[in-house]
Design an enzyme around this catalytic site. Structure first.
Site, PDB file in Angstrom:
ATOM      1  N   PHE A  23       0.864  -1.190   0.000  1.00  0.00           N
ATOM      2  CA  PHE A  23       0.000   0.000   0.000  1.00  0.00           C
ATOM      3  C   PHE A  23       0.905   1.247   0.000  1.00  0.00           C
ATOM      4  CE2 PHE A  23      -3.325   2.896   1.051  1.00  0.00           C
ATOM      5  CZ  PHE A  23      -4.539   2.234   0.917  1.00  0.00           C
ATOM      6  N   PHE A  58      -1.287  -2.672   8.126  1.00  0.00           N
ATOM      7  CA  PHE A  58      -2.001  -3.453   9.126  1.00  0.00           C
ATOM      8  C   PHE A  58      -1.451  -4.879   9.199  1.00  0.00           C
ATOM      9  CE2 PHE A  58      -5.648  -5.922  10.705  1.00  0.00           C
ATOM     10  CZ  PHE A  58      -6.013  -5.159  11.807  1.00  0.00           C
ATOM     11  N   GLU A  59      -0.975  -5.393   8.060  1.00  0.00           N
ATOM     12  CA  GLU A  59      -0.471  -6.771   7.995  1.00  0.00           C
ATOM     13  C   GLU A  59       0.988  -6.892   8.443  1.00  0.00           C
ATOM     14  OE1 GLU A  59      -2.516  -5.526   5.422  1.00  0.00           O
ATOM     15  OE2 GLU A  59      -4.126  -6.696   6.333  1.00  0.00           O
ATOM     16  N   VAL A  82       1.273   5.143   6.095  1.00  0.00           N
ATOM     17  CA  VAL A  82      -0.152   5.395   6.309  1.00  0.00           C
ATOM     18  C   VAL A  82      -0.372   6.901   6.185  1.00  0.00           C
ATOM     19  CG1 VAL A  82      -2.140   4.868   7.751  1.00  0.00           C
ATOM     20  CG2 VAL A  82      -0.057   3.519   8.005  1.00  0.00           C
ATOM     21  N   ILE A  83      -1.316   7.269   5.306  1.00  0.00           N
ATOM     22  CA  ILE A  83      -1.565   8.696   5.061  1.00  0.00           C
ATOM     23  C   ILE A  83      -2.997   9.029   5.465  1.00  0.00           C
ATOM     24  CG2 ILE A  83      -1.579  10.551   3.348  1.00  0.00           C
ATOM     25  CD1 ILE A  83       0.505   8.945   1.766  1.00  0.00           C
ATOM     26  N   THR A  87      -8.003   7.663   4.273  1.00  0.00           N
ATOM     27  CA  THR A  87      -8.928   6.746   4.922  1.00  0.00           C
ATOM     28  C   THR A  87      -9.458   7.294   6.241  1.00  0.00           C
ATOM     29  OG1 THR A  87      -9.107   4.589   5.997  1.00  0.00           O
ATOM     30  CG2 THR A  87      -6.917   5.535   5.888  1.00  0.00           C
ATOM     31  N   HIS A  89     -10.054   5.365   8.405  1.00  0.00           N
ATOM     32  CA  HIS A  89      -9.517   4.354   9.325  1.00  0.00           C
ATOM     33  C   HIS A  89      -8.065   4.630   9.680  1.00  0.00           C
ATOM     34  CE1 HIS A  89     -13.161   2.259   8.552  1.00  0.00           C
ATOM     35  NE2 HIS A  89     -12.859   2.020   7.300  1.00  0.00           N
ATOM     36  N   PHE A 114      10.864   0.259  13.644  1.00  0.00           N
ATOM     37  CA  PHE A 114       9.614   0.846  13.176  1.00  0.00           C
ATOM     38  C   PHE A 114       9.899   1.871  12.082  1.00  0.00           C
ATOM     39  CE2 PHE A 114       6.067   3.933  13.636  1.00  0.00           C
ATOM     40  CZ  PHE A 114       5.017   3.068  13.412  1.00  0.00           C
TER      41      PHE A 114
END
Ligand code: INI
Length: 157
Positions: A23, A58-59, A82-83, A87, A89, A114
């Site tokens: 993603f 998430f995975e 993650v942006i 989303t 979410h 991380f």
């Protein structure tokens, strides 16, 4: 002076797993390139690096845990992006990814870095993937190398 432990930045002979989310691959491909460049420049061999692609951030934690528990790797790098704008979410995906990676590091005892960007905008992500704010994939690689060597020194005391 009391004894002090420093992790060196020597990755010679160290076995790394890199979990990278597909993603936002426009960004995560650059994080991966930065991580590989940093590992190589500090002595890691390509044969010592295994790359695992997963669908999204998430995975990342469950796969990172499986890799850490396998005993086949000295460190695991987690790379994703993650942006917020993309989303509703965002909080869930970003929160689970951060909490999950932290848990992997604590529960397995394997250094787990991380390198998952959590940004408000695409521009912020670009800045952290090889432009004006550096490359967080490279930073995660450096952290993993240092932590492997810190753990080794503690174990050798
Ligand atoms: N995954 C990401 O890595 N980044 C995102 O920005 C993102 N957004 O925006 O939704 C995202 N979603 C997918 C998620 O990680 C899972 O793959 C999906 O929910 C299936 O479990």
């Amino acid at each position: 002076m009391p004894p002090e432990i420093h992790g060196t930045l020597n990755a010679d002979g160290v076995r790394f797993a890199i979990v990278v989310a597909r993603f936002n691959s426009f960004i995560t491909d650059r994080l991966l390139a930065g991580a590989l460049d940093a590992l190589r420049r500090h002595g890691a061999a390509d044969e010592g690096v295994t790359i695992v692609r997963v669908p999204g951030s998430f995975e990342i934690p469950p796969v990172a845990r499986r890799l850490a528990q396998s005993g086949k790797f000295d460190a695991v790098l987690c790379l994703g992006c993650v942006i917020r704008g993309q989303t509703p979410h965002f909080e869930h995906v970003a929160g689970e990814a951060a909490r999950g990676v932290g848990r992997v590091a604590l529960e397995t005892g394997v250094p787990t870095a991380f390198g998952i960007l959590t940004c408000d905008t695409l521009e912020q992500a670009i800045e952290r993937a090889g432009s004006k704010a550096g490359n967080k994939g490279a930073d995660a690689a450096m952290t993993a190398i240092e932590m492997v060597n810190v753990y080794r020194k503690i174990d050798a005391m």
